[in-house]
Enzyme design. Structure first.
Site, short mmCIF file in Angstrom:
data_model
loop_
_atom_site.label_atom_id
_atom_site.label_comp_id
_atom_site.label_asym_id
_atom_site.label_seq_id
_atom_site.Cartn_x
_atom_site.Cartn_y
_atom_site.Cartn_z
N ASP A 70 -69.82 4.48 -22.04
CA ASP A 70 -69.44 5.35 -22.06
C ASP A 70 -69.49 6.65 -22.77
O ASP A 70 -69.36 7.03 -23.45
CB ASP A 70 -68.02 4.27 -23.52
CG ASP A 70 -67.46 3.24 -23.06
OD1 ASP A 70 -67.42 3.01 -21.38
OD2 ASP A 70 -67.40 2.41 -24.03
N GLU A 246 -58.91 5.44 -16.36
CA GLU A 246 -58.86 6.04 -17.81
C GLU A 246 -60.37 6.65 -17.63
O GLU A 246 -60.08 7.48 -16.63
CB GLU A 246 -59.51 4.13 -18.52
CG GLU A 246 -60.96 3.64 -18.03
CD GLU A 246 -60.99 2.56 -18.35
OE1 GLU A 246 -59.80 1.84 -19.19
OE2 GLU A 246 -61.27 1.67 -17.85
#
Length: 574
Positions: A70, A246
């Site tokens: 991430d 997302e």
């Protein structure tokens, strides 16, 4: 939450530090049963790097090997800062600095205090998700915003004027969902975008999510109540039932606003998509060539496979080109994900209206060209190593290397470098507890690797244990070390699957003598061995499967960790 000036100690913070110091100091009154570890050596030996040596103008991607997922990146002048998810690891949110996007130094962690990181009762895959770093030139301030799924924290933001000098206490934000990021417009206004559930009663299918935007009050460090708006419903094409839109980021270029998101979930169907709008609050129109990055459509058996590509962030490089950092995986020969999700990089072509990751839709290459004029110095002068490398730690430094992490609590609560090595104070918890444990852990960064350490330990009871661990979670792990039973000292190899532990082999050994413990992996095959003279290794348990160290079997979001472990509350039946 009360605001606090950045970098200025207060009477409260000084008192708190003194309280922590004096409350922790007695634990280091050494006992005869405290294990001492010395001469840790981690060595990677992946075939892909042996088969693809670097030329002078090349570097490897991933740029951060092991569980560094991430990624989010920001630039101020000639400095680049990058952060990654850390879940229940402590300290949290590793932060790296570079001047060229090739050579990276870890400058610490963003969340390095218990007041910022409340994961003491979390499973390993809870905690900190998808941090996003941003810089606001209006007030010369850096921000890190994230979702902390633990301790009642929720979505939080911390800030600083200098990422190398520490970050503020967290400000709790008044919205739900996950994966927030901040956007600072050039007119001084600020916004938060994030993933959330659809409005009540409007969920159309499992995995249906939306992207919301809020106005953000920079003075109060809070979203403005009632300013929220859904700007993406479902994804690029809701008629195709896309899942898990997302990790949104907003960029401004040539007067237009670009919204980039991950779509498809962080697994086999992962991708990166892009939208554009003339207004920061939309409407956002998807590009007609989405996805702009994905590996999901490629042959499953391709050589040097990289998969799951997505969850990206963009930045302008030192050569004027754009680059994107993103997560991906390098599975082993059984297609298992033991290393976890890593940080990759690609150049981005933004010569047209929409950015496109260069070669991001064909099998990802092992090597990339460095930006013009950049020398690859990875592994030298304090830069993070890359490719096949060796990490040595004799624990003689007064400060632990930033690559070492604990679970759910500070490393300093149980680990202390001494002139003889690293002394670990064994907690009464054990590796299967979702509580702070006395384990100092290093990410597994290769599919083929070895890790060894010398241990001096004299257990006093059957509850005392010290050795090494290979850990995917509290419910899936191996431990290999020393304990006591009926006044005899034993070396044990224990496999834990779904929380159920099984002793694979036990062997009586001489008490108190130094012993070198080693784990070596070649893809899915792991082997644990020991040497009491430092050279002649004997294997325990034969070749064992690394299946329980994979995301495929254990679930969750982390990669495997390997490291040092001790417990005074061990509960091993053999």
């Amino acid at each position: 939450m009360r605001k606090q000036s950045i970098g200025t100690p207060t009477l409260f913070s000084i008192s708190l530090l003194l309280l922590i110091f004096f409350s922790c100091a007695p634990i280091f009154a050494q006992k005869k049963s405290d294990p001492v570890f010395s001469n840790f050596v981690y060595q990677g030996n992946d075939a892909v790097y042996n088969e693809h040596p670097l030329k002078a103008d090349e570097f490897y991607s991933p740029i951060l090997q092991g569980c560094y997922p991430d990624p989010s990146i920001v630039r101020k002048n000639n400095d680049y800062y990058l952060v990654c998810s850390s879940f229940a690891m402590f300290p949290g949110v590793p932060i790296f600095k570079s001047n060229d996007l090739v050579n990276w130094k870890q400058i610490g962690h963003v969340l390095d205090r218990p007041s910022q990181l409340k994961v003491e009762n979390s499973g390993i895959s809870a905690g900190v998700y998808a941090p996003a770093i941003a810089y606001n030139k209006q007030n010369d301030m850096f921000y890190m915003i994230t979702t902390q799924i633990a301790g009642g924290m929720g979505n939080i933001v911390v800030k600083t004027t200098d990422p190398e000098k520490g970050w503020s206490e967290p400000y709790k934000l008044n919205f739900g969902g996950i994966d927030p990021s901040l956007f600072f417009d050039d007119n001084g206004k600020a916004y938060v975008v994030h993933n959330d559930a659809p409005d009540a009663g409007k969920e159309l299918y499992n995995g249906h999510r939306v992207i919301k935007i809020w106005e953000y009050d920079v003075q109060k460090d809070q979203v403005i109540a009632g300013s929220d708006k859904i700007i993406v419903n479902g994804g690029v094409d809701i008629s195709k039932k896309p899942i898990w839109i997302e990790a949104p980021h907003i960029y401004k270029r040539n007067g237009l606003y670009y919204l980039m998101c991950a779509e498809g979930g962080t697994g086999d169907n992962h991708s990166e998509v892009i939208f554009v709008s003339e207004d920061v609050k939309g409407p956002y129109i998807p590009a007609n060539n989405n996805p702009i990055l994905s590996q999901r459509h490629l042959p499953a058996q391709r050589k040097n496979k990289v998969d799951w590509a997505g969850h990206a962030d963009l930045v302008e490089g030192p050569d004027g080109k754009h680059y994107g950092v993103f997560l991906g995986i390098r599975p082993n020969e059984e297609n298992r994900v033991n290393i976890g999700r890593e940080t990759f990089i690609l150049p981005v072509d933004w010569s047209g209206k929409f950015p496109v990751f260069e070669n991001g839709l064909i099998p990802l290459e092992v090597k990339l060209k460095t930006p013009a004029g950049v020398e690859n110095k990875t592994g030298k002068d304090g830069f993070m190593p890359n490719g096949n490398f060796t990490f040595n730690d004799n624990f003689k430094s007064a400060k632990l290397d930033d690559r070492w992490v604990a679970l759910r609590g500070p490393r300093e609560a149980f680990a202390r470098p001494t002139k003889n090595g690293l002394e670990i104070k064994a907690f009464g918890t054990n590796i299967k507890d979702a509580k702070p444990v006395s384990a100092l852990l290093h990410r597994q960064q290769h599919n083929a690797f070895s890790a060894k350490v010398t241990l001096k330990f004299n257990p006093l009871t059957s509850k005392d244990f010290a050795g090494i661990t290979c850990l995917q979670s509290e419910s899936f792990n191996y431990i290999f070390g020393i304990t006591k039973k009926e006044n005899k000292t034993y070396l044990l190899l224990v496999r834990t699957e779904k929380g159920i532990s099984k002793v694979l082999e036990s062997k009586e050994i001489t008490a108190g003598s130094p012993i070198t413990l080693q784990v070596a992996a070649d893809g899915d095959n792991y082997q644990f061995s020991y040497a009491q003279n430092g050279t002649s290794y004997q294997t325990m348990g034969g070749i064992v499967s690394g299946d329980i160290l994979s995301t495929n079997v254990a679930g969750g979001f982390t990669g495997a960790l390997v490291g040092l472990y001790a417990s005074s509350g061990s509960a091993i039946d053999f």
